[in-house]
Design a protein around this motif. Sequence first.
Motif, PDB file in Angstrom:
ATOM      1  N   MET A   1      -2.101  -8.254   5.601  1.00 13.23           N
ATOM      2  CA  MET A   1      -2.670  -7.008   6.336  1.00 13.23           C
ATOM      3  C   MET A   1      -1.430  -6.057   6.449  1.00 13.23           C
ATOM      4  O   MET A   1      -0.435  -6.143   6.645  1.00 13.23           O
ATOM      5  CB  MET A   1      -3.030  -7.493   7.701  1.00 13.23           C
ATOM      6  CG  MET A   1      -3.327  -6.349   8.660  1.00 13.23           C
ATOM      7  SD  MET A   1      -3.876  -7.041  10.298  1.00 13.23           S
ATOM      8  CE  MET A   1      -5.228  -7.928  10.095  1.00 13.23           C
ATOM      9  N   SER A   2      -1.855  -4.860   6.083  1.00 22.98           N
ATOM     10  CA  SER A   2      -0.992  -3.706   6.039  1.00 22.98           C
ATOM     11  C   SER A   2      -0.470  -3.278   7.453  1.00 22.98           C
ATOM     12  O   SER A   2      -1.280  -3.593   8.563  1.00 22.98           O
ATOM     13  CB  SER A   2      -1.341  -2.345   5.188  1.00 22.98           C
ATOM     14  OG  SER A   2      -2.509  -1.722   6.170  1.00 22.98           O
ATOM     15  N   LEU A   3       0.455  -2.561   7.791  1.00 29.17           N
ATOM     16  CA  LEU A   3       0.862  -1.974   8.963  1.00 29.17           C
ATOM     17  C   LEU A   3      -0.339  -0.937   9.645  1.00 29.17           C
ATOM     18  O   LEU A   3      -0.429  -0.806  10.839  1.00 29.17           O
ATOM     19  CB  LEU A   3       2.236  -1.259   8.750  1.00 29.17           C
ATOM     20  CG  LEU A   3       3.360  -2.300   8.646  1.00 29.17           C
ATOM     21  CD1 LEU A   3       4.760  -1.097   8.491  1.00 29.17           C
ATOM     22  CD2 LEU A   3       3.545  -3.093   9.778  1.00 29.17           C
ATOM     23  N   ASP A   5      -3.280  -1.452   8.812  1.00 35.09           N
ATOM     24  CA  ASP A   5      -4.726  -2.296   9.404  1.00 35.09           C
ATOM     25  C   ASP A   5      -4.441  -2.739  10.711  1.00 35.09           C
ATOM     26  O   ASP A   5      -5.205  -2.664  11.594  1.00 35.09           O
ATOM     27  CB  ASP A   5      -4.847  -3.313   8.377  1.00 35.09           C
ATOM     28  CG  ASP A   5      -5.167  -2.795   7.052  1.00 35.09           C
ATOM     29  OD1 ASP A   5      -5.899  -1.914   6.850  1.00 35.09           O
ATOM     30  OD2 ASP A   5      -5.155  -3.518   5.943  1.00 35.09           O
ATOM     31  N   GLU A   6      -2.988  -3.168  10.921  1.00 35.95           N
ATOM     32  CA  GLU A   6      -2.533  -3.738  12.272  1.00 35.95           C
ATOM     33  C   GLU A   6      -2.672  -2.746  13.197  1.00 35.95           C
ATOM     34  O   GLU A   6      -3.040  -3.011  14.465  1.00 35.95           O
ATOM     35  CB  GLU A   6      -1.181  -4.166  12.227  1.00 35.95           C
ATOM     36  CG  GLU A   6      -0.916  -5.462  11.298  1.00 35.95           C
ATOM     37  CD  GLU A   6       0.588  -6.004  11.134  1.00 35.95           C
ATOM     38  OE1 GLU A   6       1.376  -5.797  12.202  1.00 35.95           O
ATOM     39  OE2 GLU A   6       0.989  -6.727  10.229  1.00 35.95           O
ATOM     40  N   LEU A  83      -1.694   8.381   3.923  1.00 33.89           N
ATOM     41  CA  LEU A  83      -2.443   7.697   4.931  1.00 33.89           C
ATOM     42  C   LEU A  83      -3.372   8.388   5.566  1.00 33.89           C
ATOM     43  O   LEU A  83      -3.293   9.703   5.612  1.00 33.89           O
ATOM     44  CB  LEU A  83      -1.290   7.517   5.988  1.00 33.89           C
ATOM     45  CG  LEU A  83      -0.117   6.346   5.717  1.00 33.89           C
ATOM     46  CD1 LEU A  83       0.887   6.339   6.641  1.00 33.89           C
ATOM     47  CD2 LEU A  83      -0.718   5.060   5.518  1.00 33.89           C
ATOM     48  N   VAL A 103       3.732   2.453  11.311  1.00 36.06           N
ATOM     49  CA  VAL A 103       3.118   2.827   9.952  1.00 36.06           C
ATOM     50  C   VAL A 103       3.827   3.654   9.095  1.00 36.06           C
ATOM     51  O   VAL A 103       3.611   3.222   7.788  1.00 36.06           O
ATOM     52  CB  VAL A 103       1.554   3.514  10.379  1.00 36.06           C
ATOM     53  CG1 VAL A 103       1.013   3.827   9.144  1.00 36.06           C
ATOM     54  CG2 VAL A 103       0.773   2.543  11.190  1.00 36.06           C
ATOM     55  N   SER A 104       4.772   4.630   9.395  1.00 37.55           N
ATOM     56  CA  SER A 104       5.456   5.246   8.635  1.00 37.55           C
ATOM     57  C   SER A 104       6.390   5.826   9.496  1.00 37.55           C
ATOM     58  O   SER A 104       6.835   5.715  10.665  1.00 37.55           O
ATOM     59  CB  SER A 104       4.451   6.217   8.145  1.00 37.55           C
ATOM     60  OG  SER A 104       4.991   7.144   7.192  1.00 37.55           O
TER      61      SER A 104
END
Length: 131
Positions: A1-3, A5-6, A83, A103-104
């Motif tokens: 799971m990506s950041l 998605d989390e 994103l 996320v970034s």
Amino acid sequence: MSLLDECIEALGENVHILSDSKKEQVLSNFESSYPFTEWGRIEWENVVFYAEVNTVDEIVSFLNKNIDDYNNAIYVIWDEGTLPIIQSDLDKVFEVIDDVTAVSFDTWIFSPSSGYVIEIFHDGKVRIGLK
């Protein structure tokens, strides 16, 4: 799971991922509302009213003093252009702020209807300003 998605999972039901056309519209509005430096930070010395803050309580205090209704839907914008932009509620974003900022590198919380932006920059500085 990506950041990402989390983050979306943590925000729960009241999160919307914007379509590409809506993303471009929000970005255009954002970029025309605030001046930016060459390196992608808001040029705060050219923003009429802003404050450097350290806590969510300080952000809420700033909003309470300066805006009648600030808890409208907000947009979360990250510095990574690939994103998406997401729409959510400010209170919910604050509840899961660590997931949002993970996320970034740089994150902006933008409310075009209330006229404020919160910049969470990778150097640790957090500023809030009014257009």
